[in-house]
Design a protein around this motif. Sequence first.
Motif, mmCIF file in Angstrom:
data_model
loop_
_atom_site.group_PDB
_atom_site.id
_atom_site.type_symbol
_atom_site.label_atom_id
_atom_site.label_comp_id
_atom_site.label_asym_id
_atom_site.label_seq_id
_atom_site.Cartn_x
_atom_site.Cartn_y
_atom_site.Cartn_z
ATOM 1 N N ALA A 1 17.102 -7.922 5.262
ATOM 2 C CA ALA A 1 16.220 -7.649 4.114
ATOM 3 C C ALA A 1 14.751 -7.900 4.421
ATOM 4 C CB ALA A 1 16.652 -8.523 2.939
ATOM 5 N N LYS A 2 13.891 -7.329 3.550
ATOM 6 C CA LYS A 2 12.445 -7.548 3.664
ATOM 7 C C LYS A 2 12.105 -8.749 2.779
ATOM 8 C CE LYS A 2 11.886 -2.601 4.420
ATOM 9 N NZ LYS A 2 13.094 -1.987 3.827
ATOM 10 N N LEU A 3 11.921 -9.870 3.416
ATOM 11 C CA LEU A 3 11.890 -11.147 2.704
ATOM 12 C C LEU A 3 10.713 -11.308 1.741
ATOM 13 C CD1 LEU A 3 13.043 -13.691 5.421
ATOM 14 C CD2 LEU A 3 14.376 -12.586 3.614
ATOM 15 N N HIS A 4 9.609 -10.589 1.959
ATOM 16 C CA HIS A 4 8.441 -10.810 1.095
ATOM 17 C C HIS A 4 8.593 -10.156 -0.274
ATOM 18 C CE1 HIS A 4 6.513 -6.740 1.465
ATOM 19 N NE2 HIS A 4 7.404 -6.684 2.423
ATOM 20 N N PHE A 5 9.632 -9.344 -0.476
ATOM 21 C CA PHE A 5 9.878 -8.748 -1.788
ATOM 22 C C PHE A 5 10.208 -9.863 -2.798
ATOM 23 C CE2 PHE A 5 11.141 -4.014 -1.341
ATOM 24 C CZ PHE A 5 10.289 -3.821 -0.274
ATOM 25 N N ALA A 6 9.910 -9.593 -4.066
ATOM 26 C CA ALA A 6 10.225 -10.561 -5.130
ATOM 27 C C ALA A 6 11.732 -10.774 -5.245
ATOM 28 C CB ALA A 6 9.656 -10.066 -6.453
ATOM 29 N N TYR B 1 14.623 -3.033 -0.455
ATOM 30 C CA TYR B 1 14.717 -4.442 -0.044
ATOM 31 C C TYR B 1 15.575 -4.580 1.213
ATOM 32 C CZ TYR B 1 15.603 -9.480 -0.435
ATOM 33 O OH TYR B 1 15.694 -10.837 -0.198
ATOM 34 N N PHE B 2 16.719 -3.942 1.198
ATOM 35 C CA PHE B 2 17.584 -3.996 2.374
ATOM 36 C C PHE B 2 17.232 -2.884 3.356
ATOM 37 C CE2 PHE B 2 20.628 -5.903 -0.756
ATOM 38 C CZ PHE B 2 20.729 -7.151 -0.152
ATOM 39 N N GLY B 3 17.443 -3.161 4.617
ATOM 40 C CA GLY B 3 17.294 -2.103 5.625
ATOM 41 C C GLY B 3 15.901 -1.991 6.193
ATOM 42 N N PRO B 4 15.759 -1.216 7.274
ATOM 43 C CA PRO B 4 14.497 -1.156 8.017
ATOM 44 C C PRO B 4 13.468 -0.218 7.379
ATOM 45 C CG PRO B 4 16.061 0.357 8.974
ATOM 46 C CD PRO B 4 16.780 -0.318 7.834
ATOM 47 N N MET B 5 12.315 -0.187 7.995
ATOM 48 C CA MET B 5 11.333 0.845 7.683
ATOM 49 C C MET B 5 11.417 1.850 8.836
ATOM 50 S SD MET B 5 7.313 0.050 7.383
ATOM 51 C CE MET B 5 6.070 1.135 8.017
ATOM 52 N N LEU C 1 11.698 0.073 12.430
ATOM 53 C CA LEU C 1 11.245 -1.318 12.411
ATOM 54 C C LEU C 1 12.325 -2.136 11.706
ATOM 55 C CD1 LEU C 1 9.012 -3.367 13.053
ATOM 56 C CD2 LEU C 1 7.990 -2.835 10.836
ATOM 57 N N HIS C 2 13.152 -2.819 12.503
ATOM 58 C CA HIS C 2 14.269 -3.576 11.947
ATOM 59 C C HIS C 2 13.765 -4.791 11.166
ATOM 60 C CE1 HIS C 2 17.370 -1.183 13.845
ATOM 61 N NE2 HIS C 2 16.620 -1.157 14.929
ATOM 62 N N ASN D 1 9.935 -8.793 9.241
ATOM 63 C CA ASN D 1 9.636 -10.102 8.634
ATOM 64 C C ASN D 1 8.698 -10.923 9.512
ATOM 65 O OD1 ASN D 1 11.193 -9.670 6.304
ATOM 66 N ND2 ASN D 1 13.065 -10.246 7.387
ATOM 67 N N GLU D 2 8.909 -10.816 10.800
ATOM 68 C CA GLU D 2 8.054 -11.525 11.745
ATOM 69 C C GLU D 2 6.605 -11.040 11.620
ATOM 70 O OE1 GLU D 2 8.478 -11.193 16.257
ATOM 71 O OE2 GLU D 2 10.439 -11.954 15.581
ATOM 72 N N MET D 3 6.435 -9.719 11.578
ATOM 73 C CA MET D 3 5.084 -9.156 11.510
ATOM 74 C C MET D 3 4.433 -9.461 10.166
ATOM 75 S SD MET D 3 5.708 -5.630 13.645
ATOM 76 C CE MET D 3 4.040 -5.141 14.063
ATOM 77 N N GLN D 4 5.205 -9.378 9.088
ATOM 78 C CA GLN D 4 4.697 -9.743 7.764
ATOM 79 C C GLN D 4 4.166 -11.174 7.796
ATOM 80 O OE1 GLN D 4 4.442 -8.955 4.455
ATOM 81 N NE2 GLN D 4 4.763 -6.764 4.764
ATOM 82 N N ALA D 5 4.959 -12.067 8.405
ATOM 83 C CA ALA D 5 4.587 -13.482 8.464
ATOM 84 C C ALA D 5 3.305 -13.674 9.274
ATOM 85 C CB ALA D 5 5.726 -14.302 9.050
ATOM 86 N N LYS D 6 3.069 -12.775 10.225
ATOM 87 C CA LYS D 6 1.862 -12.860 11.059
ATOM 88 C C LYS D 6 0.640 -12.319 10.337
ATOM 89 C CE LYS D 6 3.577 -12.195 15.726
ATOM 90 N NZ LYS D 6 3.673 -11.077 16.669
#
Length: 311
Positions: A295-300, A107-111, A160-161, A166-171
């Motif tokens: 964090a990766k916001l799309h996680f539950a 959840y935390f941190g980049p890919m 990928l910070h 999060n921006e790309m997920q949202a796109k």
Amino acid sequence: MANTVISVANSVLNEMKNYYSASIQSTTPQGGVFLAKINGCTVTAYKSGKVMFQGANGENEAAKWVNSNTLKQTPKRKQTHSSNQAPSTSISSLAVIGSDEVGTGDYFGPMTVVASFVEPSQFELLKELGVKDSKALNDEQICEIAKNILHVVPYSLLVLHNEKYNEMQAKGYNLNKLKAVLHNKAIANLIQKLNGKHYDAILIDQFTPPASYYGYLKGTKEVIRDKVQFATKAEGLHLSVAVSSILARYAFLKQMDLLSEKVGMALPKGAGAKVDQVAAKLMKTKGIEAFKSFAKLHFANTDKAKNIAGI
Ligand code: MG
């Protein structure tokens, strides 16, 4: 008429439906999910996960969806006919560019994604330095090994910070699309770095069938296809993938240290209950807006943490 039948997981069935969406017919047989006609081939997918390919091009079309490891276990299929995307058994002894990613389950941190190039002349040294399947190594061992191999192996690292993630997920970039784009880019960067040096193959630790991988790359400027092979558990097939996995994990751990320092508390890895607690605390102290860069916001975990924080 030649028939090829394969069995796939539900997730792959969905990807196939997407992939063939333009060729799907209006009628579906009983128990079927879809029926598509493409390239002289009829593809019928059933709820059971069985997919039948009929017609002259059936075998080729089916090969796009067969897991490379499964292909390898199939005794003596005609390699030339079935797929040039499944690694040959001798790949472990070749000069290979291997790629792998880390941080997608945290959840935390980049890919982080790394492509690295390993030649046979380096096998012995790398084994000596402790390179093996990263799942058999703890974080401390990974850091130690990584520091040693950083200077031995040519590699390309992409981080990928969280903000960009999060921006790309949202796109609308789903996780597999993000992975495909980053693997392809890391490999392209490394090839450029190698500056004409010969390599026998490119081995990608498989996360989606080859057809989906290239589907996700539609619209990407430079798509690397030549010599590319896919395999699940590729770390065990060639040291380059094991090296990439170790370097990607090392980069991820370093980023986690930096982030922990920035927020003033140790950020836990993974996506468990401890993560929810820390996330809730951070949301309260830093605010939701700042939280996007940790964090990766799309996680539950996001909703769970909001509940705990009473936001
Ligand atoms: Mg992997």
